[in-house]
Design a protein around this motif. Structure first.
Motif, PDB file in Angstrom:
ATOM      1  N   ARG A   1       0.823  -1.221   0.000  1.00  8.95           N
ATOM      2  CA  ARG A   1       0.000   0.000   0.000  1.00  8.95           C
ATOM      3  C   ARG A   1       0.848   1.258   0.000  1.00  8.95           C
ATOM      4  NH1 ARG A   1      -4.555  -2.084   4.207  1.00  8.95           N
ATOM      5  NH2 ARG A   1      -5.972  -2.911   2.649  1.00  8.95           N
ATOM      6  N   ARG A   2       1.995   1.202   0.664  1.00 10.64           N
ATOM      7  CA  ARG A   2       2.895   2.357   0.709  1.00 10.64           C
ATOM      8  C   ARG A   2       3.767   2.446  -0.538  1.00 10.64           C
ATOM      9  NH1 ARG A   2       3.769   0.284   5.915  1.00 10.64           N
ATOM     10  NH2 ARG A   2       5.833  -0.385   5.248  1.00 10.64           N
ATOM     11  N   GLY A   3       3.645   1.474  -1.427  1.00 14.94           N
ATOM     12  CA  GLY A   3       4.459   1.468  -2.637  1.00 14.94           C
ATOM     13  C   GLY A   3       5.881   0.994  -2.415  1.00 14.94           C
ATOM     14  N   GLU A   4       6.145   0.369  -1.287  1.00 12.06           N
ATOM     15  CA  GLU A   4       7.480  -0.135  -0.955  1.00 12.06           C
ATOM     16  C   GLU A   4       7.581  -1.599  -1.381  1.00 12.06           C
ATOM     17  OE1 GLU A   4       7.671   0.620   3.235  1.00 12.06           O
ATOM     18  OE2 GLU A   4       7.990   2.773   2.953  1.00 12.06           O
ATOM     19  N   LEU A   5       7.675  -1.810  -2.690  1.00 11.21           N
ATOM     20  CA  LEU A   5       7.599  -3.164  -3.222  1.00 11.21           C
ATOM     21  C   LEU A   5       8.811  -4.023  -2.882  1.00 11.21           C
ATOM     22  CD1 LEU A   5       5.810  -2.576  -6.620  1.00 11.21           C
ATOM     23  CD2 LEU A   5       4.865  -3.208  -4.399  1.00 11.21           C
ATOM     24  N   ASP A   6       9.986  -3.407  -2.735  1.00  6.96           N
ATOM     25  CA  ASP A   6      11.159  -4.187  -2.324  1.00  6.96           C
ATOM     26  C   ASP A   6      10.974  -4.705  -0.902  1.00  6.96           C
ATOM     27  OD1 ASP A   6      12.437  -3.888  -4.764  1.00  6.96           O
ATOM     28  OD2 ASP A   6      13.477  -2.050  -4.134  1.00  6.96           O
ATOM     29  N   LEU A   7      10.479  -3.843  -0.021  1.00  8.17           N
ATOM     30  CA  LEU A   7      10.198  -4.272   1.350  1.00  8.17           C
ATOM     31  C   LEU A   7       9.091  -5.323   1.359  1.00  8.17           C
ATOM     32  CD1 LEU A   7      10.560  -4.026   4.413  1.00  8.17           C
ATOM     33  CD2 LEU A   7       8.943  -2.103   4.357  1.00  8.17           C
ATOM     34  N   ALA A   8       8.072  -5.132   0.552  1.00  5.93           N
ATOM     35  CA  ALA A   8       6.975  -6.103   0.477  1.00  5.93           C
ATOM     36  C   ALA A   8       7.507  -7.463   0.019  1.00  5.93           C
ATOM     37  CB  ALA A   8       5.896  -5.612  -0.478  1.00  5.93           C
ATOM     38  N   ARG A   9       8.382  -7.461  -0.968  1.00  3.15           N
ATOM     39  CA  ARG A   9       8.950  -8.712  -1.464  1.00  3.15           C
ATOM     40  C   ARG A   9       9.785  -9.384  -0.377  1.00  3.15           C
ATOM     41  NH1 ARG A   9      10.785  -6.870  -6.244  1.00  3.15           N
ATOM     42  NH2 ARG A   9      12.907  -6.658  -5.524  1.00  3.15           N
TER      43      ARG A   9
END
Length: 150
Positions: free
Chosen positions: A112-120
């Motif tokens: 949701r925050r657009g932090e896709l590296d962290l999400a991955r």
């Protein structure tokens, strides 16, 4: 022990998995599961068999759902990731897997925050947590009665 500590323990080889029946030394920590969740579900559905069936379906689909989430995160496909992650969060809560639900929520928040590296990165930890979740749910399902239906 929180989810991060449990994950570090798993990486260090201190937490064992569970396959088939839970035995001493292989059971997941008791905080993995809210045992009342399936009891509430059985009461709401007025069927313990149906609640157990839902939990069994959850267990059968868990690996596939985690793979779909991982694939969507790797492709940076936010919509597909959110689709599977939201479903996984709700179903994890429904069967009472509180640690896995919380971990999925952390991944959702990163997406949701657009932090896709962290999400991955957080998404990759779900695989390790899933072992303990499966163990906890299987152990709970081995008990003869989930709820006292009226």
């Amino acid at each position: 022990m929180n989810a991060d500590e449990r994950m570090r323990g798993r990486r260090a080889g201190r937490v064992s998995g569970c396959s088939g029946r839970a035995t001493a030394g292989t059971q997941a920590p008791p905080d993995q599961l809210d045992p009342a969740a399936l009891s509430r579900l059985a009461c709401e559905l007025e069927s313990e068999d149906l609640a157990r069936s839902i939990a069994g379906t959850y267990l059968r689909m868990l690996e596939t759902r985690l793979a779909r989430a991982s694939s969507a995160l790797a492709r940076r496909d936010e919509a597909a990731a959110m689709d599977v992650l939201l479903s996984l969060r709700v179903s994890s809560a429904t069967v009472g897997l509180v640690v896995l639900e919380a971990a999925v929520l952390h991944v959702i928040d990163a997406v949701r925050r657009g932090e896709l590296d962290l999400a991955r990165e957080r998404g990759s930890s779900l695989l390790g947590l899933a072992d303990g979740a499966r163990c906890a749910l299987r152990s709970h399902l081995e008990r003869p009665v989930l709820s006292a239906l009226a």
